[in-house]
Design a protein around this motif. Structure first.
Motif, PDB file in Angstrom:
ATOM      1  N   ALA A   1       0.829  -1.204   0.000  1.00 18.73           N
ATOM      2  CA  ALA A   1       0.000   0.000   0.000  1.00 18.73           C
ATOM      3  C   ALA A   1       0.867   1.261   0.000  1.00 18.73           C
ATOM      4  O   ALA A   1       0.584   2.224  -0.727  1.00 18.73           O
TER       5      ALA A   1
ATOM      6  N   VAL B   1       1.109   4.185  -2.927  1.00 17.91           N
ATOM      7  CA  VAL B   1       0.811   5.597  -2.680  1.00 17.91           C
ATOM      8  C   VAL B   1       1.963   6.488  -3.122  1.00 17.91           C
ATOM      9  O   VAL B   1       1.759   7.535  -3.741  1.00 17.91           O
TER      10      VAL B   1
ATOM     11  N   THR C   1       2.306   4.859 -12.865  1.00 16.62           N
ATOM     12  CA  THR C   1       1.000   4.219 -12.707  1.00 16.62           C
ATOM     13  C   THR C   1       1.120   2.709 -12.766  1.00 16.62           C
ATOM     14  O   THR C   1       0.424   1.993 -12.041  1.00 16.62           O
TER      15      THR C   1
ATOM     16  N   LEU D   1      -0.317  -2.393  -5.994  1.00 16.41           N
ATOM     17  CA  LEU D   1      -1.673  -2.768  -5.582  1.00 16.41           C
ATOM     18  C   LEU D   1      -1.837  -4.286  -5.602  1.00 16.41           C
ATOM     19  O   LEU D   1      -2.505  -4.871  -4.749  1.00 16.41           O
TER      20      LEU D   1
ATOM     21  N   PHE E   1      -4.802  -2.195 -14.834  1.00 18.22           N
ATOM     22  CA  PHE E   1      -3.982  -1.001 -14.639  1.00 18.22           C
ATOM     23  C   PHE E   1      -2.842  -0.949 -15.644  1.00 18.22           C
ATOM     24  O   PHE E   1      -2.519   0.104 -16.172  1.00 18.22           O
TER      25      PHE E   1
ATOM     26  N   PHE F   1      -4.366   0.020 -19.047  1.00 14.76           N
ATOM     27  CA  PHE F   1      -4.814   1.399 -19.126  1.00 14.76           C
ATOM     28  C   PHE F   1      -3.667   2.390 -18.942  1.00 14.76           C
ATOM     29  O   PHE F   1      -3.728   3.495 -19.469  1.00 14.76           O
TER      30      PHE F   1
ATOM     31  N   LEU G   1      -3.200   5.156 -21.648  1.00 12.93           N
ATOM     32  CA  LEU G   1      -3.304   6.575 -21.325  1.00 12.93           C
ATOM     33  C   LEU G   1      -1.978   7.304 -21.435  1.00 12.93           C
ATOM     34  O   LEU G   1      -1.820   8.390 -20.897  1.00 12.93           O
TER      35      LEU G   1
ATOM     36  N   THR H   1      -4.586   1.194   8.820  1.00 16.41           N
ATOM     37  CA  THR H   1      -3.388   1.651   8.112  1.00 16.41           C
ATOM     38  C   THR H   1      -3.609   1.622   6.601  1.00 16.41           C
ATOM     39  O   THR H   1      -3.283   2.582   5.888  1.00 16.41           O
ATOM     40  N   LEU H   2      -4.169   0.515   6.123  1.00 17.45           N
ATOM     41  CA  LEU H   2      -4.466   0.431   4.687  1.00 17.45           C
ATOM     42  C   LEU H   2      -5.456   1.519   4.277  1.00 17.45           C
ATOM     43  O   LEU H   2      -5.327   2.134   3.210  1.00 17.45           O
TER      44      LEU H   2
ATOM     45  N   PHE I   1      -3.620   4.815   3.961  1.00 18.13           N
ATOM     46  CA  PHE I   1      -2.890   4.914   2.695  1.00 18.13           C
ATOM     47  C   PHE I   1      -3.853   5.177   1.534  1.00 18.13           C
ATOM     48  O   PHE I   1      -3.548   5.960   0.620  1.00 18.13           O
ATOM     49  N   GLY I   2      -5.011   4.524   1.569  1.00 19.62           N
ATOM     50  CA  GLY I   2      -5.986   4.751   0.509  1.00 19.62           C
ATOM     51  C   GLY I   2      -6.487   6.180   0.488  1.00 19.62           C
ATOM     52  O   GLY I   2      -6.600   6.799  -0.572  1.00 19.62           O
TER      53      GLY I   2
ATOM     54  N   ALA J   1      -3.841   8.421  -0.948  1.00 16.45           N
ATOM     55  CA  ALA J   1      -3.770   8.306  -2.411  1.00 16.45           C
ATOM     56  C   ALA J   1      -4.921   9.049  -3.075  1.00 16.45           C
ATOM     57  O   ALA J   1      -4.725   9.737  -4.085  1.00 16.45           O
TER      58      ALA J   1
ATOM     59  N   ARG K   1      -3.203  12.140  -5.149  1.00 16.87           N
ATOM     60  CA  ARG K   1      -2.880  11.750  -6.523  1.00 16.87           C
ATOM     61  C   ARG K   1      -3.494  12.718  -7.531  1.00 16.87           C
ATOM     62  O   ARG K   1      -4.646  13.145  -7.353  1.00 16.87           O
TER      63      ARG K   1
ATOM     64  N   LEU L   1      -5.971   7.436 -12.558  1.00 24.31           N
ATOM     65  CA  LEU L   1      -5.673   6.044 -12.208  1.00 24.31           C
ATOM     66  C   LEU L   1      -5.105   5.944 -10.792  1.00 24.31           C
ATOM     67  O   LEU L   1      -5.337   4.958 -10.094  1.00 24.31           O
TER      68      LEU L   1
ATOM     69  N   VAL M   1      -7.962   5.854  -8.523  1.00 28.80           N
ATOM     70  CA  VAL M   1      -8.587   4.530  -8.551  1.00 28.80           C
ATOM     71  C   VAL M   1      -7.782   3.538  -7.708  1.00 28.80           C
ATOM     72  O   VAL M   1      -8.350   2.675  -7.021  1.00 28.80           O
ATOM     73  N   VAL M   2      -6.450   3.670  -7.729  1.00 31.75           N
ATOM     74  CA  VAL M   2      -5.607   2.837  -6.859  1.00 31.75           C
ATOM     75  C   VAL M   2      -5.967   3.074  -5.390  1.00 31.75           C
ATOM     76  O   VAL M   2      -6.095   2.134  -4.598  1.00 31.75           O
TER      77      VAL M   2
ATOM     78  N   GLN N   1      -9.155   1.389  -4.544  1.00 25.53           N
ATOM     79  CA  GLN N   1      -8.955  -0.055  -4.390  1.00 25.53           C
ATOM     80  C   GLN N   1      -8.351  -0.377  -3.022  1.00 25.53           C
ATOM     81  O   GLN N   1      -8.720  -1.376  -2.389  1.00 25.53           O
ATOM     82  N   LEU N   2      -7.432   0.489  -2.574  1.00 26.78           N
ATOM     83  CA  LEU N   2      -6.862   0.279  -1.237  1.00 26.78           C
ATOM     84  C   LEU N   2      -7.938   0.398  -0.162  1.00 26.78           C
ATOM     85  O   LEU N   2      -7.947  -0.365   0.815  1.00 26.78           O
TER      86      LEU N   2
ATOM     87  N   TYR O   1      -9.806  -2.839  -0.189  1.00 28.07           N
ATOM     88  CA  TYR O   1      -9.045  -3.909   0.477  1.00 28.07           C
ATOM     89  C   TYR O   1      -9.094  -3.760   1.994  1.00 28.07           C
ATOM     90  O   TYR O   1      -9.223  -4.745   2.736  1.00 28.07           O
TER      91      TYR O   1
ATOM     92  N   LEU P   1     -13.739  -0.529  -9.884  1.00 26.24           N
ATOM     93  CA  LEU P   1     -12.539  -0.458 -10.721  1.00 26.24           C
ATOM     94  C   LEU P   1     -12.914  -0.338 -12.193  1.00 26.24           C
ATOM     95  O   LEU P   1     -12.353   0.495 -12.921  1.00 26.24           O
TER      96      LEU P   1
ATOM     97  N   LEU Q   1     -11.965   2.900 -14.529  1.00 27.88           N
ATOM     98  CA  LEU Q   1     -11.137   2.799 -15.725  1.00 27.88           C
ATOM     99  C   LEU Q   1     -11.892   3.299 -16.957  1.00 27.88           C
ATOM    100  O   LEU Q   1     -11.302   3.922 -17.848  1.00 27.88           O
TER     101      LEU Q   1
ATOM    102  N   ALA R   1     -11.788   7.022 -16.815  1.00 28.90           N
ATOM    103  CA  ALA R   1     -10.443   7.481 -17.158  1.00 28.90           C
ATOM    104  C   ALA R   1     -10.225   7.438 -18.672  1.00 28.90           C
ATOM    105  O   ALA R   1      -9.647   8.358 -19.257  1.00 28.90           O
TER     106      ALA R   1
END
Lengths: 162, 93
Positions: free
Chosen positions: A14, A18, A23, A30, A64, A67, A71, B8-9, B12-13, B16, B20, B24, B27-28, B31-32, B35, B66, B70, B73
């Motif tokens: 993780a 971050v 990407t 991930l 990912f 894409f 992209l 913690t996860l 981080f999500g 991000a 970010r 994308l 989107v990461v 996803q975090l 999870y 997801l 995408l 995006a």
């Protein structure tokens, strides 16, 4: 023991996702995070949920990577470092994943305390107690599939850009 | 302690999602978050048996999220020729 290793792998993945700039590296991170989360689930005795997690993580990293290139993030050809990184990084992660599964399987309890840990029990609970959730999820998937198709139509894109 | 790992996860999500600039990357982060929710429900499943089933549903809904992300995006890139979050500002008309 293995659950803490899996948790560490998930947290490192993780953090990598971050703080990396690329990407495609974020997608790979991930995947590592998903592998760690799946390993933790396996350590808790949830084989079915863990395998589902691994499959979804693999699908995510494939999407990912596709894409990211689509992209505009193209790999730099002719760079020896990137060549070895592209070959050795997935190989090393795969070997670590196999080792994680190998050691985690030994820690899986044979008779989990939770009655919902088995595959048949999860299936029974999904179609009986959580039927509405399953229906809502199915409708959401249908809407996403139709919506993704509509969004990606070239006719819509040309009309918007003109 | 398992809840701490999930939090913690989740942190981080959130980082991000908030920091970010590319779509994308956001989107990461989402996803975090997915999870971390799954980990949280699985940890709770030791005591509450429904947690495992809900974790399963959370994972599958993360896949739908997801696919949707995408697709958006790709649309933003096709219209604005960029994968930055700024392309989303003019997506809604």
């Amino acid at each position: 023991m293995m659950i803490w290793v899996s948790a560490a792998v998930a947290i490192v993945g993780a953090a990598w996702a971050v703080f990396t700039r690329s990407t495609r590296s974020a997608g790979l991170a991930l995947w590592v995070c998903g592998l760690g989360v799946g390993g933790g689930m396996l350590s808790m005795g949830l084989e079915f949920v863990a395998i589902t997690q691994w499959i979804l993580s693999t699908l995510s990293v494939l999407g990912f990577s596709y894409f990211a290139v689509l992209l505009g993030e193209e790999p730099q050809e002719g760079s020896r470092g990137i060549y070895w990184k592209s070959k050795l990084a997935p190989l090393g992660i795969g070997v670590m994943f196999c080792a994680l599964v190998w050691f985690a399987v030994g820690d899986v309890p044979e008779n989990p305390k939770s009655p919902a840990a088995g595959i048949s029990e999860i299936g029974r609970m999904v179609v009986t107690e959580h039927l509405v959730s399953l229906e809502v999820l199915g409708i959401a998937f249908l809407v996403v599939v139709i919506g993704a198709g509509v969004l990606s139509r070239s006719e819509v894109t040309r009309k918007e850009s003109s | 302690m398992m809840v701490a790992v999930a939090l913690t996860l989740m942190g981080f999500g959130c980082v991000a999602v908030m920091t970010r600039r590319s779509f994308l990357g956001v989107v990461v982060g989402l996803q975090l978050l997915s999870y971390s929710l799954a980990w949280m429900f699985v940890s709770a499943g030791k005591a509450v048996e429904k947690g495992h089933v809900i974790a399963m549903l959370v994972l599958l809904s993360g896949l739908a999220q997801l696919a949707c992300g995408l697709a958006i995006a790709a649309r933003v890139f096709l219209i604005k020729k960029t994968s930055s979050m700024r392309g989303l500002e003019e997506l809604k008309r």
